[in-house]
Design a protein around this motif. Structure first.
Motif, PDB file in Angstrom:
ATOM      1  N   LEU A  50       1.705  -4.358  -0.838  1.00 32.75           N
ATOM      2  CA  LEU A  50       1.926  -4.676   0.565  1.00 32.75           C
ATOM      3  C   LEU A  50       0.775  -5.492   1.140  1.00 32.75           C
ATOM      4  O   LEU A  50       0.966  -6.238   2.100  1.00 32.75           O
ATOM      5  CB  LEU A  50       2.118  -3.393   1.367  1.00 32.75           C
ATOM      6  CG  LEU A  50       2.692  -3.540   2.754  1.00 32.75           C
ATOM      7  CD1 LEU A  50       4.077  -4.163   2.684  1.00 32.75           C
ATOM      8  CD2 LEU A  50       2.747  -2.204   3.451  1.00 32.75           C
ATOM      9  N   ALA A  53       1.796  -9.012   1.130  1.00 28.32           N
ATOM     10  CA  ALA A  53       3.042  -9.344   1.832  1.00 28.32           C
ATOM     11  C   ALA A  53       2.733 -10.007   3.167  1.00 28.32           C
ATOM     12  O   ALA A  53       1.596 -10.022   3.628  1.00 28.32           O
ATOM     13  CB  ALA A  53       3.863  -8.069   2.051  1.00 28.32           C
ATOM     14  N   ARG A  56       4.267  -9.410   9.009  1.00 30.62           N
ATOM     15  CA  ARG A  56       5.349  -8.664   9.669  1.00 30.62           C
ATOM     16  C   ARG A  56       5.840  -7.504   8.817  1.00 30.62           C
ATOM     17  O   ARG A  56       6.246  -6.482   9.344  1.00 30.62           O
ATOM     18  CB  ARG A  56       6.487  -9.601  10.043  1.00 30.62           C
ATOM     19  CG  ARG A  56       7.168 -10.222   8.870  1.00 30.62           C
ATOM     20  CD  ARG A  56       8.299 -11.125   9.304  1.00 30.62           C
ATOM     21  NE  ARG A  56       8.645 -11.950   8.169  1.00 30.62           N
ATOM     22  CZ  ARG A  56       9.128 -13.148   8.253  1.00 30.62           C
ATOM     23  NH1 ARG A  56       9.354 -13.676   9.430  1.00 30.62           N
ATOM     24  NH2 ARG A  56       9.411 -13.830   7.189  1.00 30.62           N
ATOM     25  N   TRP A  57       5.815  -7.635   7.494  1.00 33.67           N
ATOM     26  CA  TRP A  57       6.207  -6.517   6.636  1.00 33.67           C
ATOM     27  C   TRP A  57       5.176  -5.404   6.700  1.00 33.67           C
ATOM     28  O   TRP A  57       5.530  -4.221   6.767  1.00 33.67           O
ATOM     29  CB  TRP A  57       6.380  -6.979   5.187  1.00 33.67           C
ATOM     30  CG  TRP A  57       7.626  -7.758   4.982  1.00 33.67           C
ATOM     31  CD1 TRP A  57       7.721  -9.107   4.796  1.00 33.67           C
ATOM     32  CD2 TRP A  57       8.965  -7.253   4.977  1.00 33.67           C
ATOM     33  NE1 TRP A  57       9.038  -9.457   4.666  1.00 33.67           N
ATOM     34  CE2 TRP A  57       9.825  -8.340   4.767  1.00 33.67           C
ATOM     35  CE3 TRP A  57       9.509  -5.989   5.124  1.00 33.67           C
ATOM     36  CZ2 TRP A  57      11.198  -8.206   4.701  1.00 33.67           C
ATOM     37  CZ3 TRP A  57      10.884  -5.849   5.048  1.00 33.67           C
ATOM     38  CH2 TRP A  57      11.712  -6.944   4.847  1.00 33.67           C
ATOM     39  N   SER A  58       3.919  -5.763   6.656  1.00 37.87           N
ATOM     40  CA  SER A  58       2.854  -4.762   6.743  1.00 37.87           C
ATOM     41  C   SER A  58       2.894  -4.042   8.087  1.00 37.87           C
ATOM     42  O   SER A  58       2.827  -2.813   8.152  1.00 37.87           O
ATOM     43  CB  SER A  58       1.487  -5.421   6.562  1.00 37.87           C
ATOM     44  OG  SER A  58       1.386  -6.013   5.298  1.00 37.87           O
ATOM     45  N   GLY A  60       5.453  -3.868  10.152  1.00 37.48           N
ATOM     46  CA  GLY A  60       6.705  -3.128  10.260  1.00 37.48           C
ATOM     47  C   GLY A  60       6.655  -1.798   9.528  1.00 37.48           C
ATOM     48  O   GLY A  60       7.097  -0.772  10.051  1.00 37.48           O
ATOM     49  N   LEU A  61       6.101  -1.812   8.337  1.00 37.44           N
ATOM     50  CA  LEU A  61       5.993  -0.570   7.574  1.00 37.44           C
ATOM     51  C   LEU A  61       4.992   0.377   8.212  1.00 37.44           C
ATOM     52  O   LEU A  61       5.227   1.590   8.259  1.00 37.44           O
ATOM     53  CB  LEU A  61       5.598  -0.859   6.128  1.00 37.44           C
ATOM     54  CG  LEU A  61       5.724   0.312   5.174  1.00 37.44           C
ATOM     55  CD1 LEU A  61       7.159   0.813   5.125  1.00 37.44           C
ATOM     56  CD2 LEU A  61       5.269  -0.057   3.798  1.00 37.44           C
TER      57      LEU A  61
END
Length: 76
Positions: A50, A53, A56-58, A60-61
């Motif tokens: 991650l 990544a 936004r993925w980090s 978001g998670l």
């Protein structure tokens, strides 16, 4: 296995042992949930890559983890 993976793995083993020890105490449910959240974050960051990544993925998670842990701690 890289050095970072070994360190994270050792930290996960220590946190798992801590969860087991805390499981013997009835009043430690919130602390166990927080330890589980830390373990989740370590696995996601190191072993699911991650950290490489998109932001936004980090984010978001991390937000999802905060929401789930917040609800779990509130309901525990």
């Amino acid at each position: 296995m890289t050095r970072a993976n070994t360190i994270i793995w050792a930290a996960l083993m220590l946190l798992t042992g801590l969860s087991f020890v805390l499981g013997e105490r009835v009043t430690a449910s919130r602390l166990i949930l927080l330890v589980a959240g830390v373990k989740f974050a370590l696995v996601a960051w190191q072993f699911m890559d991650l950290r490489h990544a998109a932001l936004r993925w980090s984010a978001g998670l991390a937000g999802l983890l905060a929401l789930i842990l917040g609800l779990a701690v509130f309901l525990a």
